[in-house]
Design a protein around this motif. Structure first.
Motif, mmCIF file in Angstrom:
data_model
loop_
_atom_site.group_PDB
_atom_site.id
_atom_site.type_symbol
_atom_site.label_atom_id
_atom_site.label_comp_id
_atom_site.label_asym_id
_atom_site.label_seq_id
_atom_site.Cartn_x
_atom_site.Cartn_y
_atom_site.Cartn_z
ATOM 1 N N GLU A 96 0.829 -1.213 0.000
ATOM 2 C CA GLU A 96 0.000 0.000 0.000
ATOM 3 C C GLU A 96 0.860 1.259 0.000
ATOM 4 O OE1 GLU A 96 -3.384 0.521 -0.109
ATOM 5 O OE2 GLU A 96 -3.621 -1.617 -0.481
ATOM 6 N N SER A 97 1.872 1.284 0.857
ATOM 7 C CA SER A 97 2.786 2.430 0.922
ATOM 8 C C SER A 97 4.116 1.940 1.472
ATOM 9 C CB SER A 97 2.214 3.537 1.808
ATOM 10 O OG SER A 97 2.139 3.119 3.151
ATOM 11 N N LYS A 98 5.177 2.654 1.086
ATOM 12 C CA LYS A 98 6.506 2.210 1.496
ATOM 13 C C LYS A 98 7.415 3.428 1.586
ATOM 14 C CE LYS A 98 8.610 0.092 -1.754
ATOM 15 N NZ LYS A 98 9.070 -0.829 -2.758
ATOM 16 N N GLN A 99 8.231 3.480 2.616
ATOM 17 C CA GLN A 99 9.242 4.527 2.741
ATOM 18 C C GLN A 99 10.541 3.866 3.169
ATOM 19 O OE1 GLN A 99 7.944 8.116 4.318
ATOM 20 N NE2 GLN A 99 9.914 9.077 4.068
ATOM 21 N N VAL A 100 11.518 3.907 2.285
ATOM 22 C CA VAL A 100 12.827 3.325 2.577
ATOM 23 C C VAL A 100 13.915 4.350 2.276
ATOM 24 C CG1 VAL A 100 12.122 0.921 2.208
ATOM 25 C CG2 VAL A 100 13.002 2.245 0.305
ATOM 26 N N GLY A 101 14.988 4.273 3.033
ATOM 27 C CA GLY A 101 16.127 5.144 2.799
ATOM 28 C C GLY A 101 15.984 6.544 3.370
ATOM 29 N N ASP A 102 14.946 6.801 4.144
ATOM 30 C CA ASP A 102 14.745 8.111 4.762
ATOM 31 C C ASP A 102 15.556 8.172 6.046
ATOM 32 O OD1 ASP A 102 13.855 10.434 5.954
ATOM 33 O OD2 ASP A 102 11.734 9.938 5.834
ATOM 34 N N THR A 103 16.417 9.151 6.168
ATOM 35 C CA THR A 103 17.269 9.236 7.354
ATOM 36 C C THR A 103 16.505 9.686 8.594
ATOM 37 O OG1 THR A 103 17.911 11.491 6.757
ATOM 38 C CG2 THR A 103 19.348 9.699 6.005
#
Length: 127
Positions: A96-103
């Motif tokens: 549905e949603s994804k957030q990767v690599g956010d510091t």
């Protein structure tokens, strides 16, 4: 804080239009304790951290739904959110949603199983 065991439920959230009522319900039912999450409060969100009766560390949260649907969702700690999302899609689930690599925070995603049930994934930040 210790790192949760991977591939286990590490957090849960219960959202509803009446967070005070949810807090009373779960507090009376299970003896859970609640504390306002200050960071969320500063951004205008009504989010309350849940700690079990005999533990100090929060294990979940109650969220004021703010017009969205009432729901409960569990979150599983995984080693790699991106790889797990790929596996979920290969097994017939949906991302549905994804957030990767956010510091600013841990990698995380909301996904659905093959029956359409929503659940979350996250990878704890090192250190």
């Amino acid at each position: 804080m210790s790192v949760p065991v991977f591939n286990t439920i590490a957090w849960f959230e219960v959202a509803g239009d009446d967070p005070d009522g949810l807090q009373r319900f779960y507090g009376d039912l299970f003896g859970w304790r609640f504390a306002v999450d200050q960071e969320s409060a500063e951004s205008g969100m009504d989010y309350r951290l849940i700690s079990y009766a005999e533990e100090e560390r929060p294990r979940g949260g109650v969220l004021g739904a703010g017009g969205s649907s009432n729901h409960a969702v569990f979150t599983v700690a995984v080693k790699d959110v991106e790889a797990t999302c790929t596996m979920i899609e290969g097994l017939g689930g949906k991302v549905e949603s994804k957030q990767v690599g956010d510091t600013a925070g841990p990698d995380h995603a909301y996904v659905r199983d093959t029956a359409g049930n929503l659940f979350g994934l996250f990878t704890p930040k090192a250190g």
